[in-house]
Design a protein around this motif. Structure first.
Motif, PDB file in Angstrom:
ATOM      1  N   VAL A  52       0.887  -1.162   0.000  1.00 21.85           N
ATOM      2  CA  VAL A  52       0.000   0.000   0.000  1.00 21.85           C
ATOM      3  C   VAL A  52       0.928   1.217   0.000  1.00 21.85           C
ATOM      4  O   VAL A  52       1.403   1.633   1.047  1.00 21.85           O
ATOM      5  N   PRO A  53       1.224   1.768  -1.190  1.00 24.24           N
ATOM      6  CA  PRO A  53       2.211   2.846  -1.257  1.00 24.24           C
ATOM      7  C   PRO A  53       1.681   4.190  -0.774  1.00 24.24           C
ATOM      8  O   PRO A  53       0.475   4.445  -0.774  1.00 24.24           O
ATOM      9  N   ALA A  54       2.611   5.050  -0.368  1.00 24.24           N
ATOM     10  CA  ALA A  54       2.274   6.429  -0.021  1.00 24.24           C
ATOM     11  C   ALA A  54       1.859   7.181  -1.265  1.00 24.24           C
ATOM     12  O   ALA A  54       0.963   8.024  -1.235  1.00 24.24           O
ATOM     13  N   VAL A  55       2.500   6.865  -2.382  1.00 23.54           N
ATOM     14  CA  VAL A  55       2.216   7.490  -3.674  1.00 23.54           C
ATOM     15  C   VAL A  55       2.759   6.582  -4.775  1.00 23.54           C
ATOM     16  O   VAL A  55       3.714   5.836  -4.555  1.00 23.54           O
ATOM     17  N   VAL A  56       2.129   6.658  -5.941  1.00 28.22           N
ATOM     18  CA  VAL A  56       2.624   5.967  -7.124  1.00 28.22           C
ATOM     19  C   VAL A  56       3.093   7.041  -8.098  1.00 28.22           C
ATOM     20  O   VAL A  56       2.315   7.921  -8.480  1.00 28.22           O
ATOM     21  N   GLN A  81      15.166  18.475  -9.351  1.00 27.65           N
ATOM     22  CA  GLN A  81      14.407  19.271  -8.385  1.00 27.65           C
ATOM     23  C   GLN A  81      12.930  18.881  -8.374  1.00 27.65           C
ATOM     24  O   GLN A  81      12.306  18.806  -7.319  1.00 27.65           O
ATOM     25  N   ALA A  82      12.359  18.626  -9.545  1.00 23.83           N
ATOM     26  CA  ALA A  82      10.949  18.229  -9.630  1.00 23.83           C
ATOM     27  C   ALA A  82      10.704  16.925  -8.877  1.00 23.83           C
ATOM     28  O   ALA A  82       9.732  16.801  -8.123  1.00 23.83           O
ATOM     29  N   ILE A  83      11.591  15.968  -9.029  1.00 25.94           N
ATOM     30  CA  ILE A  83      11.443  14.682  -8.340  1.00 25.94           C
ATOM     31  C   ILE A  83      11.600  14.869  -6.835  1.00 25.94           C
ATOM     32  O   ILE A  83      10.835  14.304  -6.041  1.00 25.94           O
ATOM     33  N   ARG A  84      12.564  15.656  -6.427  1.00 25.09           N
ATOM     34  CA  ARG A  84      12.743  15.910  -4.992  1.00 25.09           C
ATOM     35  C   ARG A  84      11.489  16.551  -4.405  1.00 25.09           C
ATOM     36  O   ARG A  84      11.025  16.167  -3.330  1.00 25.09           O
ATOM     37  N   ASP A  85      10.935  17.538  -5.103  1.00 22.18           N
ATOM     38  CA  ASP A  85       9.736  18.215  -4.625  1.00 22.18           C
ATOM     39  C   ASP A  85       8.555  17.250  -4.528  1.00 22.18           C
ATOM     40  O   ASP A  85       7.798  17.269  -3.553  1.00 22.18           O
ATOM     41  N   ILE A 128       5.963  13.187   2.683  1.00 28.72           N
ATOM     42  CA  ILE A 128       6.088  13.844   3.984  1.00 28.72           C
ATOM     43  C   ILE A 128       4.932  14.796   4.272  1.00 28.72           C
ATOM     44  O   ILE A 128       4.293  14.723   5.315  1.00 28.72           O
ATOM     45  N   LEU A 129       4.665  15.719   3.362  1.00 31.01           N
ATOM     46  CA  LEU A 129       3.699  16.780   3.629  1.00 31.01           C
ATOM     47  C   LEU A 129       2.240  16.365   3.456  1.00 31.01           C
ATOM     48  O   LEU A 129       1.382  16.815   4.201  1.00 31.01           O
ATOM     49  N   ASN A 130       1.953  15.540   2.485  1.00 26.24           N
ATOM     50  CA  ASN A 130       0.575  15.150   2.202  1.00 26.24           C
ATOM     51  C   ASN A 130       0.005  14.281   3.326  1.00 26.24           C
ATOM     52  O   ASN A 130       0.667  13.383   3.825  1.00 26.24           O
ATOM     53  N   GLU A 131      -1.217  14.586   3.722  1.00 26.60           N
ATOM     54  CA  GLU A 131      -1.935  13.776   4.711  1.00 26.60           C
ATOM     55  C   GLU A 131      -2.912  12.867   3.974  1.00 26.60           C
ATOM     56  O   GLU A 131      -3.933  13.331   3.469  1.00 26.60           O
TER      57      GLU A 131
END
Length: 158
Positions: free
Chosen positions: A59-63, A127-131, A138-141
């Motif tokens: 169950v990933p945090a994001v794909v 930079q785009a990937i890091r962001d 981290i930031l998204n709930e």
């Protein structure tokens, strides 16, 4: 292993895969990164269940999903994930080289959470990937779900 949800990176281009992994590593996320090199592999990872518990093993945090993939393209992966009550809550970022408006429109019609065109410039890409990694990991709930498999079930791939 980390108790954080991993990031699923679905990318078939070896150069983009290497750059994306390097950028995610540079931002020092604690999340593991699991790699699928085509849409079929991604769907297999996302639908695999533990035989004992019946729980999903990933169950990933994001794909982070490329649009143009072998076997099963990114739009079909997106459509199947967003059409399944078990995976529709997982955030999906379409990460693509395509600048075609039709790809953008179809991605949002199928429920993508973000559409990011891969920058051509190395620094901009990095930079785009890091962001993206910092925001989604981290930031998204995320929404609260009842499907939280133990961290030991996550397998790190590269």
């Amino acid at each position: 292993m980390s108790s954080l949800k991993p990031i699923l990176l679905v990318e078939d281009n070896p150069r983009d895969l290497e750059l994306t992994l390097a950028a995610l590593e540079k931002c020092q996320l604690a999340n593991d990164v699991i790699v699928a090199r085509d849409g079929e592999e991604a769907l297999s990872l996302l639908t695999h269940r533990d035989p004992g518990s019946g729980e999903f093993t990933l169950v990933p945090a994001v794909v982070l999903l490329d649009l143009k993939l072998p076997k099963v393209d990114g739009l079909e992966v997106l459509e199947r994930m967003k059409g399944d009550p078990e995976t529709r809550h997982v955030p999906i970022v379409m990460l693509t080289a395509s600048r075609e408006e039709s790809d953008l429109v179809r991605s949002y019609q199928h429920g993508v959470n973000a559409f990011v065109v891969k920058p051509v410039n190395f620094r901009d890409f990095f930079q785009a990937i890091r962001d993206l990694g910092v925001f989604w990991a981290i930031l998204n709930e995320p929404p609260v779900t009842t499907r939280r498999p133990p961290a030991s079930t996550y397998a790190k791939g590269v």
